[in-house]
Design an enzyme around this catalytic site. Structure first.
Site, PDB file in Angstrom:
ATOM      1  CB  ALA A   1      16.771 -34.823 -15.315  1.00 59.56           C
TER       2      ALA A   1
ATOM      3  CD  GLU B   1      15.312 -29.914 -12.802  1.00 62.15           C
ATOM      4  OE1 GLU B   1      16.313 -30.595 -13.247  1.00 62.15           O
ATOM      5  OE2 GLU B   1      14.725 -30.566 -12.134  1.00 62.15           O
TER       6      GLU B   1
ATOM      7  NE  ARG C   1      17.683 -34.583  -9.860  1.00 68.10           N
ATOM      8  CZ  ARG C   1      18.805 -34.287 -10.414  1.00 68.10           C
ATOM      9  NH1 ARG C   1      19.824 -33.476 -10.254  1.00 68.10           N
ATOM     10  NH2 ARG C   1      19.016 -34.933 -11.723  1.00 68.10           N
TER      11      ARG C   1
ATOM     12  CD  GLU D   1      10.113 -36.466 -14.783  1.00 69.58           C
ATOM     13  OE1 GLU D   1      10.265 -35.150 -14.182  1.00 69.58           O
ATOM     14  OE2 GLU D   1      10.730 -37.387 -14.575  1.00 69.58           O
TER      15      GLU D   1
HETATM   16  N1  MTE Z   1      10.908 -23.277 -18.520  1.00 68.15           N
HETATM   17  C1  MTE Z   1       9.565 -23.041 -19.023  1.00 68.15           C
HETATM   18  N2  MTE Z   1       9.359 -21.862 -19.342  1.00 68.15           N
HETATM   19  N3  MTE Z   1       8.546 -23.696 -18.714  1.00 68.15           N
HETATM   20  C2  MTE Z   1       8.801 -25.193 -18.086  1.00 68.15           C
HETATM   21  O1  MTE Z   1       7.741 -25.931 -17.810  1.00 68.15           O
HETATM   22  N4  MTE Z   1      10.294 -26.348 -16.968  1.00 68.15           N
HETATM   23  C3  MTE Z   1      11.724 -26.675 -15.907  1.00 68.15           C
HETATM   24  C4  MTE Z   1      12.708 -26.063 -16.747  1.00 68.15           C
HETATM   25  N5  MTE Z   1      12.444 -24.697 -17.533  1.00 68.15           N
HETATM   26  C5  MTE Z   1       9.867 -25.257 -17.828  1.00 68.15           C
HETATM   27  C6  MTE Z   1      11.154 -24.610 -17.784  1.00 68.15           C
HETATM   28  C7  MTE Z   1      11.991 -28.012 -15.839  1.00 68.15           C
HETATM   29  S1  MTE Z   1      11.269 -28.720 -14.223  1.00 68.15           S
HETATM   30  C8  MTE Z   1      12.890 -28.601 -16.492  1.00 68.15           C
HETATM   31  S2  MTE Z   1      13.702 -30.104 -16.121  1.00 68.15           S
HETATM   32  C9  MTE Z   1      13.659 -28.141 -17.495  1.00 68.15           C
HETATM   33  O2  MTE Z   1      12.955 -26.724 -17.851  1.00 68.15           O
HETATM   34  C10 MTE Z   1      13.230 -28.927 -18.791  1.00 68.15           C
HETATM   35  O3  MTE Z   1      13.943 -28.658 -19.937  1.00 68.15           O
HETATM   36  P1  MTE Z   1      15.167 -28.694 -20.275  1.00 68.15           P
HETATM   37  O4  MTE Z   1      15.720 -30.034 -19.904  1.00 68.15           O
HETATM   38  O5  MTE Z   1      15.466 -28.261 -21.676  1.00 68.15           O
HETATM   39  O6  MTE Z   1      16.186 -27.751 -19.630  1.00 68.15           O
HETATM   40  N1  HPA Z   2      15.264 -35.656 -12.710  1.00 75.03           N
HETATM   41  C1  HPA Z   2      14.184 -35.298 -13.264  1.00 75.03           C
HETATM   42  N2  HPA Z   2      13.340 -36.240 -13.490  1.00 75.03           N
HETATM   43  C2  HPA Z   2      13.523 -37.509 -13.280  1.00 75.03           C
HETATM   44  C3  HPA Z   2      14.940 -37.731 -12.544  1.00 75.03           C
HETATM   45  C4  HPA Z   2      15.876 -36.890 -12.344  1.00 75.03           C
HETATM   46  O1  HPA Z   2      16.716 -36.896 -12.019  1.00 75.03           O
HETATM   47  N3  HPA Z   2      14.909 -39.169 -12.596  1.00 75.03           N
HETATM   48  C5  HPA Z   2      13.763 -39.586 -13.203  1.00 75.03           C
HETATM   49  N4  HPA Z   2      12.998 -38.682 -13.487  1.00 75.03           N
HETATM   50 MO1  MOS Z   3      11.746 -31.006 -14.381  1.00 74.53          MO
HETATM   51  S1  MOS Z   3      11.099 -31.287 -12.529  1.00 74.53           S
HETATM   52  O1  MOS Z   3      12.954 -32.525 -14.295  1.00 74.53           O
HETATM   53  O2  MOS Z   3      10.621 -31.836 -15.108  1.00 74.53           O
END
Ligand code: MTE
Ligand code: HPA
Ligand code: MOS
Length: 775
Positions: free
Chosen positions: A527, A730, A328, A250
């Site tokens: 997020a 998450e 958070r 990120e």
């Molecule tokens: N799933 C896979 N396969 N690889 C990833 O890197 N990242 C996680 C989750 N699932 C991740 C994952 C994290 S930290 C987040 S915030 C979300 O996916 C981001 O994607 P989304 O917002 O589409 O759920």
């Molecule tokens: N989640 C994940 N990434 C972020 C957030 C959050 O709430 N705020 C800023 N970056």
């Molecule tokens: Mo996920 S820790 O918000 O990239």
């Protein structure tokens, strides 16, 4: 590994995505993944003459740089140039939230692995060899590795934050029971399979194109512009996909992209920089370790009426995302429980570790571990099952969170009671009890873990996204959004939306790379909000195009616009198929000079948060669920296995069931790994000891639970979620916390005098010690 039970949710009328599509959809990438054809940064076609770079980093955790001698490295054949802070034309600063992080160390170093210089050579091999020829002299300064030491020395990143609800002090005076204690949860290595990396290519007029393995293309673009002292429009950042990010990309994908761009800028040649695993493990931050204290107060009937905590976050040597992560932690400090009197405080402690960063759950899991520890402690001392206290305090409709948001469409009790019923908790508990009665050297433990997780970036201004949709003149479609595919399946979801709105097969749709030139000024994919934000923008763009096409169809077919629908690649009038096909409609629109491109912007409505009052409505909605974990420990060895994790999860109305199930399973295992086996270790000098996969154990196929069952709870869904399909990335990680408490319960079955410790991960060594430790 998991059973699929029939359930009613799946049979009800679907809102938007056609039933066959939502049930049969596979992650689009599965075909190229399996064939080894998926492209990552390391696979980009490199320009002839491309240089390769390696980072020279600090061999000490804290000190003043007395001297550095690059002469031998520079003299090595094939070395082009070594870049340091002196070569930065703009600002030597990469901090996203607080400007406290140099790209390259200047006069002092603050963590072991801190970048000092970039060696650019004809090959990576030569650059690595040159790195070994650099002589550095550092005058060492005292090293802080723990949050507690940092607090004692007054070493902080920023001012503390505190949330409060009710009157905690007064409430404690009325409690029947009060317990206090300490907890520790360790960090966690992201271990994305694709390590950090970037490829920078100089174009004409000083423009640079960067291919980066980042969750945040705009952050990369912005930071390159700042460091090079040029405008953002000169930088184009492109991302095809990541081999995993998990939060680790990120913010922390940025420095490598900036370094590659800096070298490309100076040398006018392409530069590739990919960290090898050792460099990546040493130089990058991880999940934040937390040392926390709690005080919990309960009434006679086991209602938690007061709760107080102080969270010490080990932020590392610079802010990175720590302030947002700390926030958070406060948002999730009471997990799925309603507690009327709460005071929580978090201190972001500055230490000499690599800056710790986002990791799935973003500080939420650390907060939840503390409340679950406090409840387990209270239950142990009072002599009731932990689940009795958990159940007595579950969140209800219209309860207030400590940050002022009123809980709506709450599924905490629904998922809890559904889990109890569906999985027949009485039978499960009786089986555990019977087993424990009949076995002396093996013991079983069972634990409940409810979750409540808020969806939205906690920083309200970040909750927006855009989509750029082109319909090409042959009827095929190209979609660009800010979404970064990192394995979570977001591209598949974007494609489903377009396929559904246009009613065309997915073969006619292409999800383009994520590119700052096509979609600008974006938030990172994080997020868990990527599909919601980008999906809503895609939906808006597709709908606008359909409205336009319907007018063309109505003119052509001499029918009223309101009677026209698009179905299975044809135009329908009053649900009757006309002779006009999708492709013909698109060509007719072209001839009529109708725009076949749409750009849509979505910003989450309703959310707000006032940091001066620490109150507001920061989340679009919450995701709920309950997990029941069962473990067996070997009381001679301290080893254990997890028989089953049984989950009732609130997907809303899942739009992609296979993908969402994969997210639940993956997150659960990652959470179990964090709680039970993944042990980050630094020595007191701040050197990473767990610096390879031989010393850092992650879950493998042998250590995952034997069965994982996930049952969707029946809910109406939530309109703030894309097509009512709730964010899933998450939240399920926190089901893994149940593993810690299942182990504790098994230990208690063997050693009733066990003095409960809340010190994660609960490795087999710690289990063994606990089995034989007297209170
Ligand atoms: N799933 C896979 N396969 N690889 C990833 O890197 N990242 C996680 C989750 N699932 C991740 C994952 C994290 S930290 C987040 S915030 C979300 O996916 C981001 O994607 P989304 O917002 O589409 O759920
Ligand atoms: N989640 C994940 N990434 C972020 C957030 C959050 O709430 N705020 C800023 N970056
Ligand atoms: Mo996920 S820790 O918000 O990239």
């Amino acid at each position: 590994m998991h059973k699929n039970k029939p359930n009613k949710v799946l049979d009800t009328k679907l809102d938007a995505v056609s039933k066959s599509l939502k049930q049969s959809i596979k992650n689009l990438d599965s075909y190229t993944h399996v064939r080894g054809e998926s492209l990552y940064v390391d696979d980009v076609n490199i320009r002839q003459g491309t240089f390769h770079a390696v980072v020279f980093d600090s061999p000490k955790a804290h000190g003043k740089i007395k001297s550095i001698d690059y002469s031998k490295a520079e003299a090595l054949e094939g070395v082009q140039r070594i870049f340091t802070y002196k070569d930065v034309p703009g600002e030597n600063e990469i901090g996203g939230i607080i400007p406290d992080e140099p790209l390259f160390a200047e006069n002092d170093v603050h963590f072991w692995g801190m970048p000092i210089a970039l060696i650019v050579a004809e090959s990576e091999f030569i650059a690595r060899k040159a790195r070994g020829l650099i002589d550095i002299e550092i005058e060492e300064l005292p090293v802080i590795t723990t949050a507690k030491e940092a607090k004692a020395k007054g070493s902080f990143i920023n001012a503390p934050r505190s949330f409060s609800l009710g009157d905690t002090e007064k409430a404690f005076a009325d409690c029947e029971y009060i317990f206090e204690g300490e907890t520790f949860s360790n960090g966690q290595e992201h271990l994305y399979i694709e390590t950090q990396g970037a490829y920078a290519e100089p174009l004409e007029n000083g423009n640079i194109k960067v291919t980066s393995s980042t969750q945040g293309p705009t952050a990369v673009q912005k930071t390159i512009a700042k460091v090079l002292g040029i405008a953002m429009h000169k930088i184009e950042v492109d991302v095809t996909r990541l081999g995993g990010g998990f939060g680790g990309k990120e913010d922390q994908a940025t420095p490598w992209a900036v370094m590659a761009a800096l070298a490309a800028h100076h040398l006018n040649q392409s530069v590739k920089l990919i960290l090898n695993r050792h460099d990546d493990l040493r130089m990058t931050g991880k999940r934040h370790p937390y040392e926390s204290t709690y005080k919990i107060g309960l009434s006679k009937d086991l209602k938690i009426i007061a709760y107080q905590t102080e969270f010490l976050q080990n932020s590392g040597a610079a802010a990175d995302l720590s302030p947002a992560i700390a926030e958070r932690t406060l948002f999730h400090a009471t997990n799925s429980y309603y507690i009327p009197n709460v005071t929580t405080k978090v201190l972001s402690c500055k230490t000499n570790l690599p800056p710790n960063t986002a990791f799935r759950g973003f500080g939420g899991p650390q907060g939840m571990f503390v409340i679950e520890s406090a409840i387990a402690k209270a239950a142990h001392e009072i002599g009731v099952p932990t689940r009795t206290i958990q159940e007595a305090n579950l969140l209800d409709e219209n309860d207030t969170f400590s940050y002022g948001q009123i809980a709506k469409k709450v599924e905490a009790k629904n998922t809890w009671h559904s889990a109890k019923n569906i999985f027949n908790i009485e039978a499960l508990e009786q089986a555990v009890e019977a087993f424990n009665k009949n076995n002396t050297s093996f013991k079983k433990g069972i634990a409940f873990m409810p979750i409540t997780f808020g969806i939205s970036f906690t920083n309200t201004p970040m909750n927006h996204a855009r989509a750029l949709v082109h319909i090409y003149l042959d009827g095929s479609v190209g979609i660009s959004t800010a979404a970064v595919e990192m394995g979570q399946g977001v591209n598949t979801k974007m494609m489903q939306i377009a396929a559904d709105v246009f009613s065309i097969p997915i073969e006619k749709i292409k999800i383009e790379t994520t590119n700052t030139t096509r979609v600008a000024n974006t938030s990172p994919s994080a997020a868990s909000s990527t599909a919601d934000l980008n999906g809503k923008a895609t939906l808006m763009a597709c709908n606008a195009l359909v409205e336009r096409l319907k007018i063309v169809a109505s003119e052509d077919l001499k029918a009223s616009v309101k009677d026209i629908t698009l179905k299975e690649e044809s135009v329908y009038i009053n649900n009757k198929k006309s002779a006009l096909t999708w492709t013909e409609l698109v060509s007719k629109a072209m001839l009529k000079r109708v725009a076949l491109t749409e750009n849509a912007h979505y910003a989450t409505p309703e959310i707000h948060f006032d940091k001066t009052k620490e109150k507001g409505h920061p989340f679009a909605y919450h995701v709920y669920g309950t997990a029941i974990t069962t473990t067996t420990i070997d009381c001679m060895r301290g080893t254990y296995e997890f028989e089953s994790v049984k989950i009732v999860h609130d997907y809303g109305k899942s739009m992609s069931e296979g993908i969402d199930l994969g997210q639940v399973e993956g997150a659960l295992i990652q959470g179990i790994g964090w709680m039970t086996m993944e042990e980050i270790a630094y020595n007191k000098d701040g050197k990473l000891l767990s610096n390879a996969l031989s010393t850092y154990k992650v879950p493998d196929i042998f250590s995952v639970p034997k069965t994982v069952e996930v049952i969707p709870v029946e809910t109406e869904g939530n309109d703030m979620a894309i097509l009512k399909s709730k964010a899933v990335g998450e939240p399920p990680l926190m089901y893994g916390i149940g593993a810690y408490f299942a182990l504790q319960n098994a230990i208690k079955a063997f050693n009733p005098n066990y003095d409960m410790q809340f010190n994660a991960p609960m490795t087999p060594e710690k289990v063994l010690m606990s089995l034989y430790k007297k209170a």
